[in-house]
Design an enzyme around this catalytic site. Structure first.
Site, PDB file in Angstrom:
ATOM      1  N   HIS A  20      47.298  26.427  67.388  1.00  9.76           N
ATOM      2  CA  HIS A  20      46.430  25.292  67.032  1.00  9.76           C
ATOM      3  C   HIS A  20      45.309  25.114  68.062  1.00  9.76           C
ATOM      4  CE1 HIS A  20      46.183  21.131  64.987  1.00  9.76           C
ATOM      5  NE2 HIS A  20      45.120  21.251  65.762  1.00  9.76           N
ATOM      6  N   HIS A  22      40.947  24.645  67.988  1.00 10.88           N
ATOM      7  CA  HIS A  22      39.692  24.561  67.213  1.00 10.88           C
ATOM      8  C   HIS A  22      38.569  25.249  67.984  1.00 10.88           C
ATOM      9  CE1 HIS A  22      41.051  21.259  64.420  1.00 10.88           C
ATOM     10  NE2 HIS A  22      41.905  21.070  65.400  1.00 10.88           N
ATOM     11  N   GLY A 179      40.390  16.239  60.742  1.00 14.98           N
ATOM     12  CA  GLY A 179      39.526  15.066  60.625  1.00 14.98           C
ATOM     13  C   GLY A 179      40.257  13.737  60.725  1.00 14.98           C
ATOM     14  N   HIS A 206      46.786  18.767  59.472  1.00 14.15           N
ATOM     15  CA  HIS A 206      46.874  17.715  60.501  1.00 14.15           C
ATOM     16  C   HIS A 206      47.480  16.479  59.837  1.00 14.15           C
ATOM     17  CE1 HIS A 206      43.850  20.109  62.645  1.00 14.15           C
ATOM     18  NE2 HIS A 206      43.995  19.330  63.701  1.00 14.15           N
ATOM     19  N   GLU A 209      49.593  12.376  63.075  1.00 16.34           N
ATOM     20  CA  GLU A 209      48.930  12.320  64.384  1.00 16.34           C
ATOM     21  C   GLU A 209      48.336  10.908  64.523  1.00 16.34           C
ATOM     22  OE1 GLU A 209      45.260  14.521  64.553  1.00 16.34           O
ATOM     23  OE2 GLU A 209      45.211  14.568  66.742  1.00 16.34           O
ATOM     24  N   ASP A 287      44.929  22.326  70.969  1.00 16.57           N
ATOM     25  CA  ASP A 287      44.018  21.614  70.072  1.00 16.57           C
ATOM     26  C   ASP A 287      42.557  21.945  70.434  1.00 16.57           C
ATOM     27  OD1 ASP A 287      43.653  20.101  67.824  1.00 16.57           O
ATOM     28  OD2 ASP A 287      43.836  18.144  68.802  1.00 16.57           O
TER      29      ASP A 287
HETATM   30  N1  HPA Z   1      42.798  15.851  64.648  1.00 21.73           N
HETATM   31  C1  HPA Z   1      41.963  15.884  63.616  1.00 21.73           C
HETATM   32  N2  HPA Z   1      40.840  16.578  63.638  1.00 21.73           N
HETATM   33  C2  HPA Z   1      40.552  17.283  64.736  1.00 21.73           C
HETATM   34  C3  HPA Z   1      41.392  17.294  65.835  1.00 21.73           C
HETATM   35  C4  HPA Z   1      42.572  16.537  65.785  1.00 21.73           C
HETATM   36  O1  HPA Z   1      43.387  16.499  66.728  1.00 21.73           O
HETATM   37  N3  HPA Z   1      40.829  18.094  66.769  1.00 21.73           N
HETATM   38  C5  HPA Z   1      39.688  18.561  66.233  1.00 21.73           C
HETATM   39  N4  HPA Z   1      39.501  18.075  65.001  1.00 21.73           N
HETATM   40 ZN    ZN Z   2      43.573  19.841  65.690  1.00 20.94          ZN
END
Ligand code: HPA
Ligand code: ZN
Length: 346
Positions: A20, A22, A179, A206, A209, A287
């Site tokens: 995970h 980005h 998002g 996702h 969270e 992340d």
């Molecule tokens: N959550 C949702 N969107 C995201 C995240 C995250 O932790 N990191 C980058 N885009």
């Molecule tokens: Zn993420």
């Protein structure tokens, strides 16, 4: 500080797997400064403050909206194909330097295409080409995942999903929903993800969270998630914990990101150990290493030293990450074998 180097080396020495990460959260600050100079990117305040705009600071409010705001500024930087090639290559290089053996890198085509109106298929082609080239150069294995955001257009998400299906043979293995989970439901995306899965893409969502455990259920039942991004709030509902266990769903946990976006108020109270104790399948991830100013080695250090997860359990989590990667079976077996050998595990 000299005494910090010694313990970190132990985590650096671990051969790691990242599921995970980005791309848009992985840009080097020095590269951003370079791009800003070359392309005249105008950021709202002085360049000296660039770090404050794109990286979480100790004095920042630890909220999801502050965290997501960093990505709004980051979108100003994707100004040419060369920039996209460069940031992709550097993201792969940085993972390799952190002794990540397999990186599943996710990227958001809509974000990368916005500043200059690049066609989505070009952006996807650039990222895939540079990531696979860099993988060879830096001796690391890379798989790719296309991300779409809940707070953005489902029509664009559908285009991304279809392009992703077409690029599966080039190492684009999956689709991710990211998002603003706090304010946007996944319903407009249900059919898109269902069809993407039927077309062979793997799915990670996702959920749990910035939203409740119920969103983890939604991700599993309505979107077909094999893996959950974060999912730490699953513990709020025993029935959803049971569902995740029954389906063998894997959690991509990112401790520092959770602290910085306000999911937990102190690092020490992060629920990673409880998730393991409940028998959930848990992996450790970054992340957004640049936004959070961390490496994967840092996250392993936190898991062991702040959350008291034993080293053996962390090694098993690395094998689990390899097993639950979106790699084809033969490549997965090869990766597993090599990781076991390097960690002296059988
Ligand atoms: N959550 C949702 N969107 C995201 C995240 C995250 O932790 N990191 C980058 N885009
Ligand atoms: Zn993420």
């Amino acid at each position: 500080m000299a005494d910090e180097t010694v313990p970190l080396n132990r985590y650096l020495a671990l051969p790691k797997v990242e599921l995970h990460r980005h791309l848009e959260g992985s840009l080097r600050l020095s590269t951003m400064l370079d791009i800003a100079r070359k392309h005249g990117v105008t950021v709202p305040v002085s360049m000296l403050n660039l770090s404050g705009l794109v990286q979480v600071q100790d004095k920042d409010p630890m909220t999801f909206s502050n965290f997501l705001d960093k990505f709004k500024t980051l979108r100003l930087f994707y100004r040419s194909p060369d920039v996209i090639h460069r940031v992709t290559r550097e993201a792969v290089e940085d993972a390799a330097k952190d002794n990540v053996h397999y990186l599943e890198l996710r990227f958001t085509p809509v974000a990368l295409s916005r500043a200059e109106g690049f066609p989505l298929h070009d952006v996807m082609d650039w990222v895939i080409t540079s990531a696979q080239d860099a993988a060879k150069t830096f001796g690391i294995k890379v798989g790719l995942i296309a991300s779409v955001n809940r707070h953005e257009s489902p029509e664009l998400a559908e285009q991304v999903a279809w392009l992703a299906v077409d690029h599966q043979k080039r190492g684009l293995f999956g689709l991710d929903l990211a998002g603003n989970e706090a304010e946007f439901k996944s319903n407009p995306f249900h059919d898109i993800f269902k069809e993407a899965k039927q077309s062979g893409l793997h799915l990670t969502i996702h959920a749990g969270e910035w939203g409740p455990a119920e969103n983890v259920r939604d991700a599993i039942e309505n979107l077909g998630a094999e893996r959950i991004g974060h999912g730490v709030r699953v513990l709020e509902d025993e029935a959803v914990v049971a569902l995740a266990k029954e389906r063998g769903v894997v959690f991509e946990v990112c401790p520092t990101s959770n602290f910085q976006s306000g999911v937990v108020t102190t690092m020490e109270e992060h629920p990673l150990p409880q998730m393991i104790a409940h028998g959930l399948k848990v992996t450790v991830n970054t992340d957004d290493p640049s936004v959070s100013r961390i490496t994967l080695s840092n996250e392993f250090q936190i898991a062991h030293e702040k959350l008291n997860v034993p080293m053996d359990a962390l090694k098993q989590s690395i094998l689990l990450a390899a097993e639950s990667s979106f790699l084809a079976d033969a490549e997965k077996a090869e990766l597993l074998q090599s990781l076991k050998k390097q960690m002296n595990l059988r």
